[in-house]
Scaffold this motif. Structure first.
Motif, PDB file in Angstrom:
ATOM      1  N   LYS A   1       0.836  -1.208   0.000  1.00 38.05           N
ATOM      2  CA  LYS A   1       0.000   0.000   0.000  1.00 38.05           C
ATOM      3  C   LYS A   1       0.867   1.252   0.000  1.00 38.05           C
ATOM      4  CE  LYS A   1      -3.378   2.620   2.711  1.00 38.05           C
ATOM      5  NZ  LYS A   1      -4.222   2.675   3.936  1.00 38.05           N
ATOM      6  N   ALA A   2       1.886   1.260   0.848  1.00 37.40           N
ATOM      7  CA  ALA A   2       2.759   2.431   0.923  1.00 37.40           C
ATOM      8  C   ALA A   2       3.466   2.678  -0.402  1.00 37.40           C
ATOM      9  CB  ALA A   2       3.783   2.242   2.046  1.00 37.40           C
ATOM     10  N   ALA A   3       3.963   1.613  -1.022  1.00 36.41           N
ATOM     11  CA  ALA A   3       4.644   1.753  -2.307  1.00 36.41           C
ATOM     12  C   ALA A   3       3.679   2.257  -3.373  1.00 36.41           C
ATOM     13  CB  ALA A   3       5.251   0.416  -2.726  1.00 36.41           C
ATOM     14  N   TRP A   4       2.475   1.737  -3.354  1.00 37.99           N
ATOM     15  CA  TRP A   4       1.452   2.178  -4.320  1.00 37.99           C
ATOM     16  C   TRP A   4       1.149   3.665  -4.144  1.00 37.99           C
ATOM     17  CZ3 TRP A   4      -3.712   3.851  -3.648  1.00 37.99           C
ATOM     18  CH2 TRP A   4      -4.479   3.911  -4.824  1.00 37.99           C
ATOM     19  N   LEU A   5       1.074   4.133  -2.899  1.00 37.44           N
ATOM     20  CA  LEU A   5       0.813   5.550  -2.644  1.00 37.44           C
ATOM     21  C   LEU A   5       1.967   6.424  -3.135  1.00 37.44           C
ATOM     22  CD1 LEU A   5      -0.775   5.281   0.913  1.00 37.44           C
ATOM     23  CD2 LEU A   5      -1.929   6.118  -1.153  1.00 37.44           C
ATOM     24  N   VAL A   6       3.215   5.979  -2.899  1.00 34.60           N
ATOM     25  CA  VAL A   6       4.369   6.725  -3.405  1.00 34.60           C
ATOM     26  C   VAL A   6       4.317   6.811  -4.920  1.00 34.60           C
ATOM     27  CG1 VAL A   6       6.879   6.637  -3.731  1.00 34.60           C
ATOM     28  CG2 VAL A   6       5.910   6.287  -1.461  1.00 34.60           C
ATOM     29  N   ASP A   7       4.073   5.677  -5.559  1.00 30.99           N
ATOM     30  CA  ASP A   7       4.063   5.644  -7.022  1.00 30.99           C
ATOM     31  C   ASP A   7       2.872   6.384  -7.609  1.00 30.99           C
ATOM     32  OD1 ASP A   7       6.403   4.179  -7.000  1.00 30.99           O
ATOM     33  OD2 ASP A   7       5.380   2.251  -7.069  1.00 30.99           O
ATOM     34  N   SER A   8       1.826   6.598  -6.803  1.00 31.09           N
ATOM     35  CA  SER A   8       0.659   7.368  -7.243  1.00 31.09           C
ATOM     36  C   SER A   8       0.839   8.863  -7.026  1.00 31.09           C
ATOM     37  CB  SER A   8      -0.599   6.896  -6.497  1.00 31.09           C
ATOM     38  OG  SER A   8      -0.859   5.533  -6.754  1.00 31.09           O
ATOM     39  N   GLY A   9       1.919   9.243  -6.337  1.00 29.95           N
ATOM     40  CA  GLY A   9       2.204  10.648  -6.103  1.00 29.95           C
ATOM     41  C   GLY A   9       1.560  11.233  -4.871  1.00 29.95           C
ATOM     42  N   ASP A  10       0.966  10.385  -4.019  1.00 26.27           N
ATOM     43  CA  ASP A  10       0.310  10.876  -2.800  1.00 26.27           C
ATOM     44  C   ASP A  10       1.320  10.813  -1.646  1.00 26.27           C
ATOM     45  OD1 ASP A  10      -1.327  11.562  -0.695  1.00 26.27           O
ATOM     46  OD2 ASP A  10      -2.967  10.228  -1.270  1.00 26.27           O
ATOM     47  N   ASP A  11       2.219  11.788  -1.595  1.00 29.89           N
ATOM     48  CA  ASP A  11       3.297  11.753  -0.610  1.00 29.89           C
ATOM     49  C   ASP A  11       2.796  11.844   0.826  1.00 29.89           C
ATOM     50  OD1 ASP A  11       5.211  11.505  -2.572  1.00 29.89           O
ATOM     51  OD2 ASP A  11       5.624  13.651  -2.695  1.00 29.89           O
ATOM     52  N   ARG A  12       1.739  12.608   1.046  1.00 33.82           N
ATOM     53  CA  ARG A  12       1.237  12.783   2.413  1.00 33.82           C
ATOM     54  C   ARG A  12       0.703  11.458   2.972  1.00 33.82           C
ATOM     55  NH1 ARG A  12      -0.003  16.944   5.679  1.00 33.82           N
ATOM     56  NH2 ARG A  12      -1.594  16.605   7.277  1.00 33.82           N
ATOM     57  N   ALA A  13      -0.145  10.784   2.214  1.00 30.85           N
ATOM     58  CA  ALA A  13      -0.667   9.492   2.668  1.00 30.85           C
ATOM     59  C   ALA A  13       0.436   8.449   2.717  1.00 30.85           C
ATOM     60  CB  ALA A  13      -1.798   9.037   1.746  1.00 30.85           C
ATOM     61  N   ALA A  14       1.390   8.566   1.803  1.00 29.20           N
ATOM     62  CA  ALA A  14       2.494   7.609   1.765  1.00 29.20           C
ATOM     63  C   ALA A  14       3.342   7.687   3.025  1.00 29.20           C
ATOM     64  CB  ALA A  14       3.361   7.850   0.535  1.00 29.20           C
ATOM     65  N   GLY A  15       3.483   8.878   3.596  1.00 27.42           N
ATOM     66  CA  GLY A  15       4.276   9.027   4.812  1.00 27.42           C
ATOM     67  C   GLY A  15       3.720   8.195   5.951  1.00 27.42           C
ATOM     68  N   GLU A  16       2.417   8.248   6.151  1.00 24.03           N
ATOM     69  CA  GLU A  16       1.788   7.455   7.203  1.00 24.03           C
ATOM     70  C   GLU A  16       1.933   5.966   6.913  1.00 24.03           C
ATOM     71  OE1 GLU A  16      -2.448   7.797   9.357  1.00 24.03           O
ATOM     72  OE2 GLU A  16      -2.585   7.078   7.288  1.00 24.03           O
ATOM     73  N   ALA A  17       1.632   5.569   5.677  1.00 27.94           N
ATOM     74  CA  ALA A  17       1.676   4.151   5.320  1.00 27.94           C
ATOM     75  C   ALA A  17       3.098   3.599   5.366  1.00 27.94           C
ATOM     76  CB  ALA A  17       1.071   3.948   3.934  1.00 27.94           C
ATOM     77  N   ALA A  18       4.080   4.381   4.931  1.00 25.05           N
ATOM     78  CA  ALA A  18       5.466   3.916   4.923  1.00 25.05           C
ATOM     79  C   ALA A  18       5.972   3.683   6.343  1.00 25.05           C
ATOM     80  CB  ALA A  18       6.349   4.923   4.194  1.00 25.05           C
ATOM     81  N   ASN A  19       5.621   4.573   7.259  1.00 24.04           N
ATOM     82  CA  ASN A  19       6.023   4.385   8.654  1.00 24.04           C
ATOM     83  C   ASN A  19       5.351   3.157   9.263  1.00 24.04           C
ATOM     84  OD1 ASN A  19       7.833   6.571   9.925  1.00 24.04           O
ATOM     85  ND2 ASN A  19       6.467   7.759   8.635  1.00 24.04           N
ATOM     86  N   MET A  20       4.072   2.978   8.969  1.00 26.71           N
ATOM     87  CA  MET A  20       3.363   1.800   9.475  1.00 26.71           C
ATOM     88  C   MET A  20       3.954   0.516   8.899  1.00 26.71           C
ATOM     89  SD  MET A  20      -0.646   2.923   9.494  1.00 26.71           S
ATOM     90  CE  MET A  20      -1.298   4.084  10.699  1.00 26.71           C
TER      91      MET A  20
END
Length: 385
Positions: free
Chosen positions: A300-319
């Motif tokens: 999920k975190a990788a998908w968010l990064v690749d989708s350009g949603d950096d803000r949501a990716a920050g939360e998901a990447a930490n989790m």
């Protein structure tokens, strides 16, 4: 988000697995024992396009994303060949340069990062700053002759001895007198740059270093993205870093579980394989579930990064990083325990993973700091520090 991987992603997994298994855990152990860097595996991974799969095609990369790069590291790690510098060189440094670097910086660094012929280390942690990046004191002062003069100290910097340059997180002085964050590319042969190894209780091909920057002269174009590297620019690299550490942890957990289950199918006591005993089988099954849950968050975190949603990716990447580190530690611990004394022998290759797996609970950001982040950013609780 589609949970089914594409045919291309499946083929990538298969190809990486084949490469990693041709080297294996014994190769990595021997390289680490000899103080070497697994250069043969690194070069082959670069030649096959695995190291730069996330970088733009126009600069020699694969044109894919962090999802694919995390897939590569997961499969390498699952075969007993974790390459820590993948977290640093293509994921952090490559991503930042691809997004914020000048055309000249991109042309100079991205093709060689992609094919593995050059490695870039990353230096953010300082002895007195720890996890508080706001306390970073490494500073680039304007040089009267042009460019910058960089001074500072960094600690626990991976792979400096095998790198061609270091991306250093520092600061520059503003006209108003306050310090602004900045990212400097420092060649490892720059005068005034020195490093000292830190002796670690780890069996790894990547060593850790103290880095000293004493009046290091840099040209004006050494800065990536200008003199004020805002948080968005920094986290363009740190979100992928967390995802890649999660991938490494998941792969190590998979490796441990595979070794343990294979042993438990063959090891017979009183005429019964020990894997038939629920006291051993259930803890491994629980560990497998936690590894898979962590992988889903990583995806999920990788998908968010690749989708350009950096803000949501920050939360998901930490989790994802938190979940993967916890799952990996449990999987390795239970796998070692399942083998009894054999779990600590060189033959089975599990004992050395105890420290390796635990590192991901501490670095690049500790589990406690991730819990602080989630408490404040996700739950909206008062700031605790």
């Amino acid at each position: 988000m589609n949970f089914a991987e594409t045919d291309e992603q499946k083929e990538l997994r298969k190809a990486v697995k084949a490469l990693a298994e041709s080297y294996g855990r014994d190769y990595m152990r021997a390289e680490a024992k000899a103080g070497k860097h697994a250069d043969a595996l690194w070069r082959e991974a670069g030649r096959l396009g695995f190291l730069g799969v996330n970088l733009p095609e126009e600069f020699g990369g694969g044109g894919a994303g962090i999802y694919e790069l995390s897939l590569v590291l997961e499969e390498l790690s699952a075969a007993g060949c974790p390459l820590l510098m993948m977290v640093v060189s293509p994921a952090i440094c490559g991503t930042i340069i691809a997004r914020y670097g000048t055309r000249e910086q991109q042309e100079q660094w991205l093709p060689s990062i992609a094919d593995g012929s050059k490695i870039m280390a990353f230096a953010i942690t300082e002895p007195d700053a720890g996890s508080n990046s706001h306390q970073i004191t490494t500073t680039g002062q304007a040089d009267p002759e042009g460019g910058y003069i960089l001074n500072g100290r960094k600690v626990f910097i991976s792979g400096v001895d095998n790198a061609d340059a270091i991306m250093v997180v520092g600061r520059t002085s503003s006209a108003e007198g306050y310090l602004r964050p900045a990212l400097f590319i420092v060649p490892t042969d720059a005068p005034g740059l020195q490093w000292q190894p830190i002796e670690m209780e780890l069996n790894a091909t990547e060593r850790q270093f103290m880095v000293f920057l004493d009046d290091v002269k840099l040209p004006a174009d050494a800065i990536v993205g200008g003199e004020d590297a805002n948080l968005a620019q920094l986290f363009a690299g740190l979100n992928p870093e967390r995802i890649m550490v999660a991938a490494l942890s998941i792969g190590i957990g998979r490796y441990a579980l595979a070794r343990a289950t294979s042993y438990m199918k063959e090891r017979t006591v009183w005429g019964t394989p020990i894997g038939a005993h629920q006291g051993l089988a259930h803890p491994l099954a629980a560990a497998a579930i936690e590894i898979e849950l962590a992988r889903l968050m990583m995806q999920k975190a990788a998908w968010l990064v690749d989708s350009g949603d950096d803000r949501a990716a920050g939360e998901a990447a930490n989790m994802a990083k938190y979940a993967a580190a916890e799952a990996s530690v449990k999987a390795v611990d239970q796998s070692v325990h399942s083998l009894g004394g054999n779990g600590l022998t060189v033959e089975y290759g599990l004992g050395s993973l105890i420290n390796v797996a635990r590192v991901s609970r501490i670095a690049p950001v500790s589990r406690e700091m991730i819990l602080n982040f989630v408490a404040q950013q996700t739950l909206g609780l008062p700031r605790s520090y």
